[in-house]
Design an enzyme around this catalytic site. Structure first.
Site, PDB file in Angstrom:
ATOM      1  CE  LYS A 176      -6.126  -6.576   1.936  1.00  0.00           C
ATOM      2  NZ  LYS A 176      -6.672  -7.784   1.316  1.00  0.00           N
ATOM      3  CG  ASP A 183      -4.215  -7.087  -1.244  1.00  0.00           C
ATOM      4  OD1 ASP A 183      -5.134  -7.909  -1.254  1.00  0.00           O
ATOM      5  OD2 ASP A 183      -4.401  -5.885  -1.498  1.00  0.00           O
TER       6      ASP A 183
END
Ligand code: NAD
Length: 430
Positions: free
Chosen positions: A108, A148
């Site tokens: 991430k 995202d």
């Protein structure tokens, strides 16, 4: 059992790891390795602003574990991005990929920025700068980012272009979430909802419900929630409530989501348009008719068979968990249920299909995009759906079996199953 710390996402992630490790008797060496990301990169990204000043932004990439395949996970642009958030999200990506058994690891990234305050040029320079700091550590065989919060296909396009300039060759699989004409996958647009629909179907079977009588309430009418409502309605489920940030509508006779959306597009609010005979198809929602306006809080507490949170995190908390009347919850949103609420739901016997399983259709089709890119293929929409259904249904049944085997809830079962897979691969690679 370890307990949760409300404010630190990484501590919560580690509590989940410890709880799963205790149930499955995880090898202590593997457990030790899984207590931190394999690599945590901090970037200082200098960006020339439109007025000529240089502003330095802080960015991160956490590469948690790649035992199953290249790290996979989005890049978030948000003012609240922190090291602990990025580390936790990369751990949860590892769990999600391993739960559905796709050959990707957990990663991430994020940048501390309010993207709404940047011009398009500044945003492009920031995105290219992020890749200039990271390019040696990403690639279709190393780490595959994706969009995202507040990052878009356009931003993915800039990042891919910058990466390919730096390495000197094409590598479309370095990033997913691209537009179809740039190498994106068919069905990606609704894959999260479609994966959730497969979960609802399996749950309906396990519970012995019949589709036509099964009632569903959905909070959130964006990418995830609106497609979920439409596909479930088309399959014959009774959608009794939908909502967006402005509030919701309820009809015990069922709502047609396509028509509810049409009213929203025409007038800014979700409308009703009942499916049954009590409510006229043209009737607008009112406060006292068969179609009622409801608040988002009321939607969560409706007596339905399936509640689908598909908007924000932390909406089911210790404050409202005792009032939840749904028989089951299918978590399309990430993190809609707090750990404290989970305990209350367990005691009440509510079956929760956890986010790492219920919304994994999105990352699964991202993996398909990567797979098509590295093989130079483009699959039809039907091919994508057939493969997605098999992966999601198999994962549901494996999590269900794990839940039965250890007499635990589905969330803990997903963690146990996922960590078992990661641990087995880690041992083989040692
Ligand atoms: P989106 O921005 O498209 O839609 C969000 C929806 O939530 C909108 O309808 C908005 O009106 C509604 N909303 C906002 N505030 C609300 C509030 N206070 N109460 C009720 N509704 C509210 O977002 P999305 O892509 O649909 O994502 C929704 C959730 O699903 C997020 O938790 C996201 O992390 C998760 N998710 C999405 C994907 C995906 O592929 N889109 C994949 C995995 C998980």
């Amino acid at each position: 059992m370890d307990f949760f710390c409300m404010n630190n996402p990484f501590q919560n992630a580690m509590t989940q790891l410890n709880n799963a490790a205790a149930i499955m008797h995880l090898d202590t060496n593997i457990h030790e390795i899984l207590k931190q990301p394999e690599r945590l990169i901090t970037l200082a990204i200098p960006v020339t602003m439109d007025d000529g000043r240089i502003k330095v932004f802080t960015g991160y990439r956490s590469q948690f574990n790649n035992a199953l395949g290249p790290y996979k996970g989005g890049i978030r642009y948000h003012w609240d991005v922190s090291v602990d958030e990025v580390k936790a999200l990369s751990f949860w990506m590892m769990v999600k990929c391993a739960t559905v058994n796709i050959p990707m690891g957990g990663g991430k990234g994020g940048v501390i920025v309010n993207p709404k305050e940047l011009s398009e040029g500044e945003l492009e320079r920031l995105s290219r700068g992020y890749v200039r700091g990271l390019w040696r550590n990403i690639g279709s065989d190393k780490d595959v980012p994706a969009p995202d919060v507040y990052t878009t296909p356009q931003i993915m396009g800039w990042m891919r272009n910058e990466y390919e300039k730096l390495v000197g060759h094409a590598d479309p699989g370095v990033i997913t979430g691209k537009n179809i004409e740039d190498g994106g996958s068919e069905a990606r647009g609704y894959s999260t909802a479609q994966g959730g629909v497969y979960m609802v179907r399996e749950l309906t079977r396990k519970m012995g419900w019949n589709v036509a009588g099964t009632t569903v309430a959905i909070q959130g009418f964006g990418n995830a929630g609106s497609f979920m409502a439409k596909i479930l309605h088309a399959e014959g489920y009774k959608i009794v409530a939908v909502s967006d940030s402005k509030g919701g509508v309820y009809s015990e006779d069922g709502i047609d989501p396509d028509k509810a959306e049409k009213i929203k597009n025409d007038g800014g609010m979700l409308g009703c348009y009942c499916v049954g005979t009590v409510c006229n198809i043209d009737e607008q929602v009112s406060d006292d008719g068969p179609c009622r306006k409801i608040t988002n809080e009321q939607l969560l507490e409706l007596p339905v068979d399936i509640l689908v949170p598909a908007a924000l995190e932390n909406v089911i908390t210790q404050d409202n968990a005792s009032r939840i009347q749904a028989k089951s919850i299918v978590e399309l949103a990430n993190g809609p249920t707090t750990p404290e609420a989970d305990e209350v739901l367990k005691e009440k016997g509510v079956t929760v299909v956890p986010d790492v399983l219920a919304n994994a259709g999105g990352v699964t089709v991202s993996y398909f995009e990567w797979d098509q890119n590295v093989k130079g293929e483009h699959w039809t929409e039907q091919d994508v759906l057939t493969k997605l259904e098999k992966i999601m249904v198999d994962a549901f049944n494996e999590v269900w079996e794990t839940k039965e085997k250890y007499a635990i809830d589905m969330r803990t079962a997903a963690f146990v199953k996922a960590i078992e897979r990661v641990a087995d691969n880690m041992k083989e690679q040692m």
